[in-house]
Design a protein around this motif. Sequence first.
Motif, PDB file in Angstrom:
ATOM      1  N   LYS A 144      -2.150  -6.217   6.143  1.00 42.24           N
ATOM      2  CA  LYS A 144      -2.891  -6.290   7.409  1.00 42.24           C
ATOM      3  C   LYS A 144      -3.982  -7.350   7.347  1.00 42.24           C
ATOM      4  O   LYS A 144      -4.132  -8.158   8.251  1.00 42.24           O
ATOM      5  CB  LYS A 144      -3.523  -4.932   7.740  1.00 42.24           C
ATOM      6  CG  LYS A 144      -2.604  -3.747   7.524  1.00 42.24           C
ATOM      7  CD  LYS A 144      -1.386  -3.757   8.421  1.00 42.24           C
ATOM      8  CE  LYS A 144      -0.422  -2.662   8.000  1.00 42.24           C
ATOM      9  NZ  LYS A 144       0.766  -2.573   8.813  1.00 42.24           N
ATOM     10  N   ASP A 185      -6.942   6.046   2.409  1.00 38.24           N
ATOM     11  CA  ASP A 185      -6.124   4.885   2.777  1.00 38.24           C
ATOM     12  C   ASP A 185      -6.978   3.972   3.650  1.00 38.24           C
ATOM     13  O   ASP A 185      -7.219   4.246   4.825  1.00 38.24           O
ATOM     14  CB  ASP A 185      -4.871   5.375   3.513  1.00 38.24           C
ATOM     15  CG  ASP A 185      -3.930   4.240   3.894  1.00 38.24           C
ATOM     16  OD1 ASP A 185      -4.322   3.062   3.757  1.00 38.24           O
ATOM     17  OD2 ASP A 185      -2.802   4.534   4.331  1.00 38.24           O
ATOM     18  N   TYR A 203      -6.817  -0.724   6.640  1.00 40.40           N
ATOM     19  CA  TYR A 203      -7.319  -1.451   7.825  1.00 40.40           C
ATOM     20  C   TYR A 203      -8.821  -1.747   7.740  1.00 40.40           C
ATOM     21  O   TYR A 203      -9.435  -2.083   8.742  1.00 40.40           O
ATOM     22  CB  TYR A 203      -7.019  -0.644   9.103  1.00 40.40           C
ATOM     23  CG  TYR A 203      -5.541  -0.518   9.367  1.00 40.40           C
ATOM     24  CD1 TYR A 203      -4.824  -1.552   9.961  1.00 40.40           C
ATOM     25  CD2 TYR A 203      -4.841   0.619   8.982  1.00 40.40           C
ATOM     26  CE1 TYR A 203      -3.464  -1.458  10.166  1.00 40.40           C
ATOM     27  CE2 TYR A 203      -3.473   0.726   9.182  1.00 40.40           C
ATOM     28  CZ  TYR A 203      -2.789  -0.315   9.773  1.00 40.40           C
ATOM     29  OH  TYR A 203      -1.431  -0.231   9.977  1.00 40.40           O
ATOM     30  N   ALA A 257       0.839  -1.206   0.000  1.00 42.40           N
ATOM     31  CA  ALA A 257       0.000   0.000   0.000  1.00 42.40           C
ATOM     32  C   ALA A 257       0.872   1.253   0.000  1.00 42.40           C
ATOM     33  O   ALA A 257       0.515   2.281  -0.564  1.00 42.40           O
ATOM     34  CB  ALA A 257      -0.913  -0.015   1.224  1.00 42.40           C
TER      35      ALA A 257
END
Length: 396
Positions: free
Chosen positions: A235, A201, A204, A98
């Motif tokens: 993640k 972003d 998560y 990322a």
Amino acid sequence: MISNRALNITPSITIDISSKINELKANNIDIINLSIGEPNFNVPKKATDYGIKSLNENRTTYDLVSGLKELRTEIKKKLQIENNIIVDEDNIVVSSGAKHAITNSFMALINPNDEVLIPKPYWVSYPETIKLLGGIPKFLETFKENSFKITKEILKNNISENTKALIICNPSNPTGAIYNKDELKEILDFCLENNIYIISDEIYESIDFSNNFTSLASLNDKAMDMVITINGFSKSFAMTGLRIGYSVSNKHIASYISKIQGHLVSHPSLVSQYIATGALKYCKEDNKNMVMEYKKRRDIAIKILKDHNIFEYIKPEGAFYIFINISKLKKYIKYDDSFSKAFCNDILDKIKVGVVPGIAFGNDDYIRISLASDPIDLENGLEKIHKYSKDILGKS
Ligand code: PMP
Ligand code: GLU
């Protein structure tokens, strides 16, 4: 000799701390590591099997710059089902993490002296990446009473004719806060009205304890004009070292991101892309199990913080960090440039617990602990930090 661009950036504090801890461990010093956001799980077996199969079939030659078609098809399906983002393969560029997707996106958008709005606290690499490209990070002050989330008012007070983009981290590293739909709508509408790109972003996104997450780009038809969504596998599938992330944008921007990537890395490692494909095809349950485990750890950590009742903190709704206010200790710790750094060095030295100083995220009153760590370490580390702090407060 060295370029001004390179001289002007600071190293990643998260990576630095973790390297320092690993070095101490290599010298047989027992350290509890609550620093880096690195899942202590293995990559799901069916995903690695898919990668091994690709190697056995000798799928090791150059491939498409934007990423394997098969992987982008899986990402496209995931975006539709889980994020309500309807795109096709040409909107997606798979990159080497990322981090790389963010860099590619900024490269496609930012000219020298363009301003990029960065809400504080921010993830450590945003400002440095923008500076590398000659852009100007414009930090947005936020308030703990609103879990450090930005509002339309904050945006309004900080834009200028040079504002090109906003980067938003949702769920947030380091606070774990999640924006609800209304909050996101307000931000999106403001940015659309003012021609401000949004890098969203969402790395998560799957670690969402309250079922509150919405993808910014799903909010209305116009969103894709201005929003670049960032995501990755580090993640959600514990694939940190395999370095696979992606950006989702309109096709015009995606074509430039791809052009840039073609010169920089051609495309990410093929075997990692196959492992990512396997993860999306076969490993949804593994992701769910990891998230359940993070939630358990979140609850354990919050109970310890509550029981001791020394520090204020943001209760995370998602991601795997807790941002803890340690400013009560400020007058008892000697420091030069940064209080949180001095605190972190002190606890690493004296009680052998590694955490990340808040200064890495632009807030020197805080530390960040990672729930991606071993749960026993998490409990012991937090207890030790409390004992250390009580000793200091008691003595004074
Ligand atoms: N964004 C945020 C908010 C992060 O915490 C990280 C750290 N992993 C990244 C991006 C980069 O992730 P990746 O490992 O995919 O490069
Ligand atoms: N993003 C993780 C963290 O914040 C990993 C380290 C990094 O990439 O900076 O700890």
